[in-house]
Design a protein around this motif. Structure first.
Motif, PDB file in Angstrom:
ATOM      1  N   THR A 170       0.772  -1.196   0.145  1.00 58.13           N
ATOM      2  CA  THR A 170      -0.218   0.020  -0.048  1.00 58.13           C
ATOM      3  C   THR A 170       0.844   1.247   0.060  1.00 58.13           C
ATOM      4  O   THR A 170       0.542   2.295  -0.931  1.00 58.13           O
ATOM      5  CB  THR A 170      -0.812   0.109   1.140  1.00 58.13           C
ATOM      6  OG1 THR A 170      -1.704  -1.198   1.294  1.00 58.13           O
ATOM      7  CG2 THR A 170      -1.735   1.292   1.397  1.00 58.13           C
ATOM      8  N   GLU A 183       2.409   1.728  -3.307  1.00 54.96           N
ATOM      9  CA  GLU A 183       1.501   2.061  -4.280  1.00 54.96           C
ATOM     10  C   GLU A 183       1.117   3.556  -4.261  1.00 54.96           C
ATOM     11  O   GLU A 183       0.941   4.185  -5.283  1.00 54.96           O
ATOM     12  CB  GLU A 183       0.004   1.336  -4.090  1.00 54.96           C
ATOM     13  CG  GLU A 183       0.351  -0.103  -4.617  1.00 54.96           C
ATOM     14  CD  GLU A 183      -0.916  -0.953  -4.217  1.00 54.96           C
ATOM     15  OE1 GLU A 183      -1.945  -0.270  -3.705  1.00 54.96           O
ATOM     16  OE2 GLU A 183      -1.003  -2.147  -4.869  1.00 54.96           O
ATOM     17  N   ASN A 184       0.797   4.046  -2.943  1.00 56.31           N
ATOM     18  CA  ASN A 184       0.923   5.362  -2.737  1.00 56.31           C
ATOM     19  C   ASN A 184       2.004   6.299  -3.257  1.00 56.31           C
ATOM     20  O   ASN A 184       1.712   7.401  -3.743  1.00 56.31           O
ATOM     21  CB  ASN A 184       0.470   5.850  -1.055  1.00 56.31           C
ATOM     22  CG  ASN A 184      -0.655   5.150  -0.675  1.00 56.31           C
ATOM     23  OD1 ASN A 184      -1.685   4.967  -1.603  1.00 56.31           O
ATOM     24  ND2 ASN A 184      -0.648   4.947   0.403  1.00 56.31           N
ATOM     25  N   LYS A 214       1.790   6.442  -6.949  1.00 53.33           N
ATOM     26  CA  LYS A 214       0.605   7.221  -7.465  1.00 53.33           C
ATOM     27  C   LYS A 214       1.080   8.727  -7.242  1.00 53.33           C
ATOM     28  O   LYS A 214       1.025   9.593  -8.089  1.00 53.33           O
ATOM     29  CB  LYS A 214      -0.462   6.926  -6.512  1.00 53.33           C
ATOM     30  CG  LYS A 214      -1.784   7.529  -7.250  1.00 53.33           C
ATOM     31  CD  LYS A 214      -2.928   7.291  -6.216  1.00 53.33           C
ATOM     32  CE  LYS A 214      -4.307   8.137  -6.387  1.00 53.33           C
ATOM     33  NZ  LYS A 214      -5.457   7.886  -5.553  1.00 53.33           N
ATOM     34  N   GLU A 215       1.796   8.912  -6.115  1.00 52.30           N
ATOM     35  CA  GLU A 215       1.981  10.564  -5.891  1.00 52.30           C
ATOM     36  C   GLU A 215       3.242  11.009  -7.173  1.00 52.30           C
ATOM     37  O   GLU A 215       3.164  11.953  -7.626  1.00 52.30           O
ATOM     38  CB  GLU A 215       2.410  10.573  -4.617  1.00 52.30           C
ATOM     39  CG  GLU A 215       2.965  12.234  -4.068  1.00 52.30           C
ATOM     40  CD  GLU A 215       3.514  12.204  -2.871  1.00 52.30           C
ATOM     41  OE1 GLU A 215       3.969  13.366  -2.241  1.00 52.30           O
ATOM     42  OE2 GLU A 215       3.326  11.263  -2.122  1.00 52.30           O
ATOM     43  N   ALA A 255       3.631   9.518  -9.783  1.00 48.14           N
ATOM     44  CA  ALA A 255       2.949   9.784 -11.367  1.00 48.14           C
ATOM     45  C   ALA A 255       2.184  11.085 -11.322  1.00 48.14           C
ATOM     46  O   ALA A 255       2.315  11.717 -12.463  1.00 48.14           O
ATOM     47  CB  ALA A 255       1.887   8.639 -11.420  1.00 48.14           C
ATOM     48  N   GLU A 256       1.618  11.509 -10.350  1.00 50.48           N
ATOM     49  CA  GLU A 256       0.928  12.831 -10.471  1.00 50.48           C
ATOM     50  C   GLU A 256       1.835  13.871 -10.640  1.00 50.48           C
ATOM     51  O   GLU A 256       1.635  14.860 -11.432  1.00 50.48           O
ATOM     52  CB  GLU A 256      -0.018  13.017  -9.283  1.00 50.48           C
ATOM     53  CG  GLU A 256      -1.190  11.851  -8.973  1.00 50.48           C
ATOM     54  CD  GLU A 256      -2.017  12.143  -7.857  1.00 50.48           C
ATOM     55  OE1 GLU A 256      -1.515  12.984  -6.873  1.00 50.48           O
ATOM     56  OE2 GLU A 256      -2.922  11.649  -7.703  1.00 50.48           O
TER      57      GLU A 256
END
Length: 389
Positions: free
Chosen positions: A332, A335-336, A339-340, A342-343
């Motif tokens: 998790t 993944e966070n 994601k961060e 990627a943003e």
């Protein structure tokens, strides 16, 4: 009640009456004691039979569940090839079979603790609770042999520390119907302070069917200097053969183990010795070859053998659950982070596309603003005045 006055033409005296009464009373007491002992023996026999039946039901339950999980065909379930473990009622549920088998067993005790001479006999898992009692010093001191029957070995492992504390003179362990199935389980016995004899009954202990099990025991418990295994005297040739067969196993296990794990397995004194060897201060001629002999003389466990330990199923499941939770958390968290990242990357790409036009507009606005110097100076002074106010 009428009393005899004469016997064989002789008058019966009061002394003779008293002696006869005492003899009759002693005979009655002897009969009562004999009857009591008979009842106790019968109760013991029935209790042991009850424990054995409960153990059989437990083993059948395990085997049946395993069989149902592996094979859905309606075949009889067998343990060790014995026809006694057959369940012909394919249509009945597991709960129905077990409940019907358990009926009537609750009347008797489900465990038994008995001291016979210098032997402590433990029948059933509940008997292990006796190690929490306060034993007298005299009774605890005479116990030399501890016998385990109808108890899971994993449950025995959890009380070995208590056992060596409560009965410091115990040097002989017996196992019967304890589900000893792997060589690795013998590693757990290393936590005892002394073992001179080991008896493993073939009944209920499949590991005995493995030809080399005695040699593994001699190798792993080398620091105990075992005298007898299953009643057979241990010879020097047996010890040499055990070292030849399994010596490489301990070397491989210790070489693959990280240093922090190695230190966690050793005591404080052994840690200092280990650090001493790592620093090279103890590397003298023959140090490595003499380690095993020194440990046997001092009653200590060698560093390499200490890496061969045993983990119970429950503890192993707890570890797996803990690892699973850590894995979930790490997954998790990563993944966070992804994601961060990627943003951030998406925003950076958008900025790179828009920046040329933005830069042109910024330059254009700045040029237009300062094109008239006087107007620009008044505007700046006005801004400063507004800020002060």
């Amino acid at each position: 009640m009428m009393q005899l006055r004469q016997l064989d033409m002789k008058r019966i005296t009061e002394e003779e009456r008293r002696m006869a009464s005492v003899a009759a009373r002693k005979e009655e007491e002897r009969k009562r004691e004999s009857h009591k002992q008979t009842l106790l023996k019968e109760k013991k026999r029935l209790t042991i039979c009850n424990i054995a039946r409960q153990w059989e039901i437990q083993q059948n339950q395990i085997a049946l569940v395993a069989s149902l999980n592996q094979d859905k065909d309606n075949e009889p379930c067998q343990i060790n090839g014995s026809p006694a473990y057959v369940f012909p009622e394919e249509s009945r549920s597991l709960d129905t079979i077990l409940s019907s088998a358990v009926q009537g067993l609750s009347v008797l005790e489900s465990h038994l603790v008995e001291v016979e001479g210098d032997t402590l006999c433990l029948y059933g898992a509940g008997a292990l609770e006796c190690l929490d009692r306060n034993w007298s010093v005299q009774t605890a001191g005479i116990i030399v042999t501890v016998s385990f029957m109808f108890i899971e070995f994993d449950e025995i492992v959890q009380v070995l520390t208590k056992l060596k504390t409560k009965f410091p003179n115990s040097v002989h362990l017996k196992f019967k119907e304890t589900n000893l199935v792997t060589l690795q389980q013998f590693n757990a016995l290393a936590q005892m302070h002394r073992i001179e004899q080991l008896t493993v009954d073939p009944q209920g202990n499949p590991v005995v069917n493995f030809t080399l099990w005695k040699y593994y025991v001699l190798f792993r418990l080398n620091h105990f200097n075992l005298q007898r295994i299953n009643g057979v005297k241990v010879t020097e040739n047996d010890i040499v053969m055990a070292e030849r067969l399994f010596g490489i196993l301990a070397y491989v296990a210790s070489s693959e183990l990280p240093q922090y794990r190695m230190l966690s397995l050793l005591g404080e004194s052994r840690r200092k010795q280990f650090h001493y060897l790592l620093e090279g201060k103890g590397k003298k001629s023959g140090t490595g070859s003499e380690e095993s002999g020194d440990n046997r003389r001092n009653g200590g466990e060698s560093t390499t053998r200490a890496t061969l330990n045993y983990t119970t199923k429950d503890f192993h499941m707890e570890k797996l659950e803990e690892i699973k939770e850590r894995k979930t958390f790490c997954q998790t968290y990563v993944e966070n982070l992804v994601k961060e990242a990627a943003e951030i990357n998406m925003k950076n790409e958008s900025l790179q596309k828009l920046w040329p036009q933005m830069f042109i507009e910024l330059v254009r606005d700045a040029v237009i603003e300062i094109r008239n110097k006087n107007s620009y100076m008044k505007l700046c002074l006005q801004r400063i005045t507004d800020q002060k106010q």
